[in-house]
Design a protein around this motif. Structure first.
Motif, mmCIF file in Angstrom:
data_model
loop_
_atom_site.group_PDB
_atom_site.id
_atom_site.type_symbol
_atom_site.label_atom_id
_atom_site.label_comp_id
_atom_site.label_asym_id
_atom_site.label_seq_id
_atom_site.Cartn_x
_atom_site.Cartn_y
_atom_site.Cartn_z
ATOM 1 N N UNK A 10 -1.318 -1.868 -5.066
ATOM 2 C CA UNK A 10 -0.989 -0.592 -5.718
ATOM 3 C C UNK A 10 -1.488 -0.527 -7.150
ATOM 4 N N UNK A 11 -1.484 -1.660 -7.854
ATOM 5 C CA UNK A 11 -1.916 -1.666 -9.253
ATOM 6 C C UNK A 11 -3.423 -1.845 -9.415
ATOM 7 N N UNK A 12 -4.089 -2.318 -8.380
ATOM 8 C CA UNK A 12 -5.519 -2.614 -8.478
ATOM 9 C C UNK A 12 -6.390 -1.493 -7.937
ATOM 10 N N UNK A 13 -5.941 -0.810 -6.884
ATOM 11 C CA UNK A 13 -6.785 0.162 -6.186
ATOM 12 C C UNK A 13 -6.139 1.540 -6.196
ATOM 13 N N UNK A 16 7.685 10.522 10.229
ATOM 14 C CA UNK A 16 8.843 10.752 9.371
ATOM 15 C C UNK A 16 8.488 10.609 7.890
ATOM 16 N N UNK A 17 9.097 9.628 7.228
ATOM 17 C CA UNK A 17 8.904 9.441 5.783
ATOM 18 C C UNK A 17 8.074 8.205 5.479
ATOM 19 N N UNK A 18 7.154 7.853 6.364
ATOM 20 C CA UNK A 18 6.304 6.681 6.180
ATOM 21 C C UNK A 18 5.019 7.078 5.452
ATOM 22 N N UNK A 19 4.748 6.416 4.319
ATOM 23 C CA UNK A 19 3.510 6.636 3.564
ATOM 24 C C UNK A 19 2.539 5.506 3.885
ATOM 25 N N UNK A 20 1.336 5.851 4.300
ATOM 26 C CA UNK A 20 0.358 4.865 4.754
ATOM 27 C C UNK A 20 -0.851 4.873 3.822
ATOM 28 N N UNK A 21 -1.280 3.676 3.407
ATOM 29 C CA UNK A 21 -2.471 3.485 2.580
ATOM 30 C C UNK A 21 -3.478 2.642 3.353
ATOM 31 N N UNK A 22 -4.731 3.087 3.396
ATOM 32 C CA UNK A 22 -5.797 2.359 4.090
ATOM 33 C C UNK A 22 -6.903 2.026 3.098
ATOM 34 N N UNK A 23 -7.375 0.774 3.132
ATOM 35 C CA UNK A 23 -8.371 0.261 2.186
ATOM 36 C C UNK A 23 -9.612 -0.181 2.958
ATOM 37 N N UNK A 24 -10.803 0.200 2.470
ATOM 38 C CA UNK A 24 -12.027 -0.187 3.166
ATOM 39 C C UNK A 24 -13.239 0.055 2.277
ATOM 40 N N UNK A 51 5.774 -10.292 0.197
ATOM 41 C CA UNK A 51 5.389 -8.941 0.607
ATOM 42 C C UNK A 51 5.320 -8.020 -0.602
ATOM 43 N N UNK A 52 6.321 -8.099 -1.469
ATOM 44 C CA UNK A 52 6.327 -7.268 -2.681
ATOM 45 C C UNK A 52 5.112 -7.563 -3.558
ATOM 46 N N UNK A 53 4.739 -8.848 -3.650
ATOM 47 C CA UNK A 53 3.589 -9.191 -4.479
ATOM 48 C C UNK A 53 2.309 -8.582 -3.913
ATOM 49 N N UNK A 54 2.115 -8.697 -2.609
ATOM 50 C CA UNK A 54 0.901 -8.155 -1.994
ATOM 51 C C UNK A 54 0.803 -6.648 -2.236
ATOM 52 N N UNK A 55 1.887 -5.935 -1.978
ATOM 53 C CA UNK A 55 1.872 -4.480 -2.160
ATOM 54 C C UNK A 55 1.721 -4.118 -3.627
ATOM 55 N N UNK A 56 2.377 -4.858 -4.516
ATOM 56 C CA UNK A 56 2.233 -4.601 -5.946
ATOM 57 C C UNK A 56 0.806 -4.808 -6.420
ATOM 58 N N UNK A 57 0.164 -5.872 -5.941
ATOM 59 C CA UNK A 57 -1.233 -6.137 -6.298
ATOM 60 C C UNK A 57 -2.138 -5.005 -5.825
ATOM 61 N N UNK A 106 9.882 4.924 7.823
ATOM 62 C CA UNK A 106 9.877 5.289 6.414
ATOM 63 C C UNK A 106 9.433 4.093 5.593
ATOM 64 N N UNK A 107 9.190 4.323 4.309
ATOM 65 C CA UNK A 107 8.683 3.269 3.445
ATOM 66 C C UNK A 107 7.182 3.373 3.262
ATOM 67 N N UNK A 108 6.539 2.234 2.953
ATOM 68 C CA UNK A 108 5.103 2.194 2.717
ATOM 69 C C UNK A 108 4.451 1.131 3.588
#
Length: 240
Positions: A228-231, A149-157, A220-226, A122-124
């Motif tokens: 999520x807010x940029x892309x 389960x409850x895992x949300x996955x984001x892929x960037x390319x 880790x929070x900074x990387x994910x926040x960056x 679970x999580x992101x």
């Protein structure tokens, strides 16, 4: 702060590992920590224990441990550091710099983060593949992760190939230098700080990556926040 600037900030935080009364161990420890953001130096002491090492940052003491037990451990080849005698030192090397990693080592390090996300379920999880054609080679694995389960996955390319048709994870096709040059995997630990982890690197030469992995929750929070807010992700119509 961009991903590249974050790597530069970690690079600037080099620590020093001073090896006391054990000249025979200095070169071996330099080899073991060659890919880490730490300088290994020899030291002398006239009292106290023998054959120990001290980790410091400038004038600040961070940790100390014995040398002989540490040398009995295998070489450090991945971020999976959980056991003593490394733990007192590695607790202070959360942001662990590496240099000149090829794609095989990058993939092995990435799988450490992916495996943690899979186990917790679970999580992101956010992963950067540089190019869509590279994502296609990991499609089966990431569909499995996205269906977990409850895992949300984001892929960037960068979309150098067709965007994979699937509904298990979120795709971010981006025409930016940051995405083209960065390899990253970041897991938010399902909101639990002890579970958070990330790998972040930039390709400075073809096939050669420079960056760090970290278990520091703020980083880790900074990387994910960056990210999520940029892309922004694609919507159901294929638009952003």
């Amino acid at each position: 702060m961009s991903l590249t600037e974050l790597i530069a900030g970690v690079e600037a935080e080099e620590k020093t590992l001073t090896v006391y009364d054990a000249d025979d161990a200095v070169e071996e420890l330099r080899e073991r920590f060659a890919d880490r953001n730490v300088a290994v130096e020899a030291g002398r002491t006239t009292k106290g224990p023998e054959r120990f090492l001290v980790l410091g940052h400038g004038e600040e003491f961070l940790a100390a441990t014995g040398i002989d037990a540490l040398l009995e451990r295998p070489d450090l080849e991945s971020p999976g550091f959980e056991d003593d005698p490394y733990r007192p030192v590695l607790d202070h090397l959360d942001e662990t710099l590496f240099t000149s990693y090829g794609r095989r080592k990058m993939l092995a390090a990435s799988q450490e983060m992916e495996d943690r996300a899979w186990r917790i379920g679970k999580g992101q999880l956010h992963a950067g593949f540089q190019r869509m054609s590279t994502l296609a080679t990991r499609l089966e694995s990431y569909v499995a992760l996205g269906e977990r389960d409850s895992l949300t996955v984001h892929a960037y390319a960068v979309p150098d190939a067709a965007i994979p048709e699937q509904d298990a994870f979120v795709v971010h096709p981006e025409e930016t230098d940051e995405i083209a040059e960065s390899w990253f995997v970041a897991y938010d630990g399902a909101g639990v700080d002890e579970n958070k982890c990330a790998l972040l690197a930039e390709e400075r030469e073809p096939g050669s990556f420079y960056g760090f992995w970290t278990y520091d929750p703020d980083t880790v929070d900074y990387i994910i926040g960056h990210l999520s807010s940029t892309y922004l992700p694609l919507d159901a119509n294929g638009d952003q």
